[in-house]
Design an enzyme around this catalytic site. Structure first.
Site, PDB file in Angstrom:
ATOM      1  CB  VAL A 113      15.658 -29.691  49.835  1.00 27.80           C
ATOM      2  CG1 VAL A 113      14.499 -30.542  49.330  1.00 27.80           C
ATOM      3  CG2 VAL A 113      16.264 -28.887  48.676  1.00 27.80           C
ATOM      4  CG  HIS A 129       9.435 -31.575  47.641  1.00 26.51           C
ATOM      5  ND1 HIS A 129       9.193 -30.445  46.883  1.00 26.51           N
ATOM      6  CD2 HIS A 129       8.321 -32.345  47.531  1.00 26.51           C
ATOM      7  CE1 HIS A 129       7.985 -30.528  46.340  1.00 26.51           C
ATOM      8  NE2 HIS A 129       7.433 -31.658  46.724  1.00 26.51           N
TER       9      HIS A 129
HETATM   10  P1  OAD Z   1       9.131 -21.974  42.379  1.00 30.31           P
HETATM   11  O1  OAD Z   1      10.451 -21.495  41.909  1.00 30.31           O
HETATM   12  O2  OAD Z   1       8.295 -22.754  41.428  1.00 30.31           O
HETATM   13  O3  OAD Z   1       8.266 -20.746  42.856  1.00 30.31           O
HETATM   14  C1  OAD Z   1       8.770 -19.754  43.708  1.00 30.31           C
HETATM   15  C2  OAD Z   1       7.677 -18.759  43.983  1.00 30.31           C
HETATM   16  O4  OAD Z   1       8.186 -17.841  44.916  1.00 30.31           O
HETATM   17  C3  OAD Z   1       7.220 -17.965  42.760  1.00 30.31           C
HETATM   18  O5  OAD Z   1       5.799 -17.968  42.713  1.00 30.31           O
HETATM   19  C4  OAD Z   1       7.755 -16.556  43.017  1.00 30.31           C
HETATM   20  O6  OAD Z   1       6.880 -15.545  42.539  1.00 30.31           O
HETATM   21  C5  OAD Z   1       7.816 -16.533  44.525  1.00 30.31           C
HETATM   22  N1  OAD Z   1       8.833 -15.636  45.109  1.00 30.31           N
HETATM   23  C6  OAD Z   1      10.058 -15.315  44.638  1.00 30.31           C
HETATM   24  N2  OAD Z   1      10.709 -14.504  45.485  1.00 30.31           N
HETATM   25  C7  OAD Z   1       9.875 -14.295  46.531  1.00 30.31           C
HETATM   26  C8  OAD Z   1       9.955 -13.540  47.744  1.00 30.31           C
HETATM   27  N3  OAD Z   1      11.030 -12.829  48.072  1.00 30.31           N
HETATM   28  N4  OAD Z   1       8.883 -13.560  48.580  1.00 30.31           N
HETATM   29  C9  OAD Z   1       7.781 -14.280  48.283  1.00 30.31           C
HETATM   30  N5  OAD Z   1       7.639 -15.003  47.156  1.00 30.31           N
HETATM   31  C10 OAD Z   1       8.664 -15.017  46.296  1.00 30.31           C
HETATM   32  O7  OAD Z   1       9.385 -22.793  43.736  1.00 30.31           O
HETATM   33  P2  OAD Z   1       8.431 -23.835  44.459  1.00 30.31           P
HETATM   34  O8  OAD Z   1       7.018 -23.470  44.317  1.00 30.31           O
HETATM   35  O9  OAD Z   1       8.994 -24.023  45.809  1.00 30.31           O
HETATM   36  O10 OAD Z   1      10.478 -29.821  43.783  1.00 30.31           O
HETATM   37  O11 OAD Z   1       8.712 -25.138  43.614  1.00 30.31           O
HETATM   38  C11 OAD Z   1       8.052 -26.316  43.992  1.00 30.31           C
HETATM   39  C12 OAD Z   1       8.901 -27.512  43.702  1.00 30.31           C
HETATM   40  O12 OAD Z   1       9.348 -27.498  42.337  1.00 30.31           O
HETATM   41  C13 OAD Z   1      10.234 -27.553  44.469  1.00 30.31           C
HETATM   42  O13 OAD Z   1      10.085 -28.042  45.779  1.00 30.31           O
HETATM   43  C14 OAD Z   1      11.034 -28.494  43.639  1.00 30.31           C
HETATM   44  C15 OAD Z   1      10.729 -27.929  42.271  1.00 30.31           C
HETATM   45  O14 OAD Z   1      10.827 -28.769  41.219  1.00 30.31           O
HETATM   46  C16 OAD Z   1      11.288 -30.893  43.701  1.00 30.31           C
HETATM   47  O15 OAD Z   1      12.478 -30.799  43.545  1.00 30.31           O
HETATM   48  C17 OAD Z   1      10.563 -32.201  43.860  1.00 30.31           C
END
Ligand code: OAD
Length: 256
Positions: A113, A129
């Site tokens: 977002v 989202h």
């Molecule tokens: P997460 O915080 O769940 O996951 C982030 C991912 O990024 C993890 O798997 C990390 O290993 C990876 N990561 C961290 N740093 C990185 C980097 N420099 N390069 C590549 N990967 C990296 O975030 P999302 O999967 O986006 O939803 O979370 C999904 C949804 O959960 C969000 O959109 C939000 C949240 O609740 C809502 O608010 C509806």
């Protein structure tokens, strides 16, 4: 079917990924909070994650907003303030590059977002989202751009005076229907699907990965560690701000 790659063999995986991309007529990408980590924005899960030590239900549900809108707005106002100094990183820019190469045959789908894909220059971004730059009136439903502006803890609509809310999707809410439909169509049509910086645990967004895999697309994961790993998936493990530019470079090399 692509053989599962040793997590440590980034060079080998990059070669395979570049090959998969080069063959693809249509490409789609799904990004999550990890793609913005190198811009200084906290991810949701894992060390220092935004939800850590704090129940999601406290801040990110319609019920929480009804119970305590001031608390929810303080949380989102902090995130909005964090965006003012955040700049796109090399990972965002690499995705702009892919859009330039594939044009309309490239679709960028994000769970983020933060608006950093748009700030980097991506022309078409499907925000599953919602977006923190916008607010939505709980009364007249008008959606307005309020990027970069400090808002009070209980902001009200200029037009009708009702309480505003962030224009984001909360848990227990539906994704924007037309955005979701176009995202599904893009994933169904793609030959290569990039899954970048997401823990792939939040549905329905994570279901796009299952869809791409079931339809036989070449699925490439870019993450610090395997998250969406399964047979048939190429894993590029490292920070996306470094890995994605390397993938583009490799793409150019394999083209020559
Ligand atoms: P997460 O915080 O769940 O996951 C982030 C991912 O990024 C993890 O798997 C990390 O290993 C990876 N990561 C961290 N740093 C990185 C980097 N420099 N390069 C590549 N990967 C990296 O975030 P999302 O999967 O986006 O939803 O979370 C999904 C949804 O959960 C969000 O959109 C939000 C949240 O609740 C809502 O608010 C509806």
């Amino acid at each position: 079917m692509h053989p599962v790659i040793d997590v440590g063999d980034l060079d080998g995986a990059l070669a395979q990924a570049a090959d998969g991309l080069r063959r693809a007529k249509r490409v789609a990408a799904l990004t999550g909070a990890g793609v913005s980590a190198e811009s200084g924005l906290a991810t949701f899960r894992g060390g220092g994650g935004l939800w850590e030590g704090r129940a999601v239900e406290v801040v990110a549900t319609p019920e929480a907003f009804q119970r305590n809108p001031g608390l929810v707005w303080r949380f989102y106002n902090l995130r909005r303030a964090g965006l003012r100094s955040a700049r796109p990183n090399a990972g965002h820019l690499a995705l702009v590059d892919l859009e330039k190469r594939w044009g309309e045959r490239f679709t960028l789908i994000t769970q983020n977002v933060d608006g950093l894909h748009q700030a980097a220059g991506s022309g078409r971004v499907l925000e599953l989202h919602g977006g923190l730059a916008r607010v939505r009136c709980t009364g007249c439903k008008a959606v307005t751009q309020r990027a970069g502006e400090a808002l009070p803890d209980l902001p009200s609509c200029d037009a009708c005076g009702a309480l505003l809310r962030p224009d984001v999707v909360w848990f227990h809410e539906m994704l924007p229907e037309s955005v979701w439909r176009v995202a599904c169509e893009a994933v169904e049509a793609c030959d290569c699907f990039l899954v970048i910086g997401t823990s792939a645990v939040v549905y329905p967004a994570a279901g796009l990965i299952d869809m791409a895999r079931a339809l036989g697309a070449c699925v490439i994961e870019v993450n610090l560690e395997p998250a969406a790993i399964a047979a048939g998936l190429i894993g590029l493990y490292g920070p996306s701000g470094q890995v994605l530019p390397r993938l583009i470079k490799r793409l150019d090399e394999s083209a020559t």
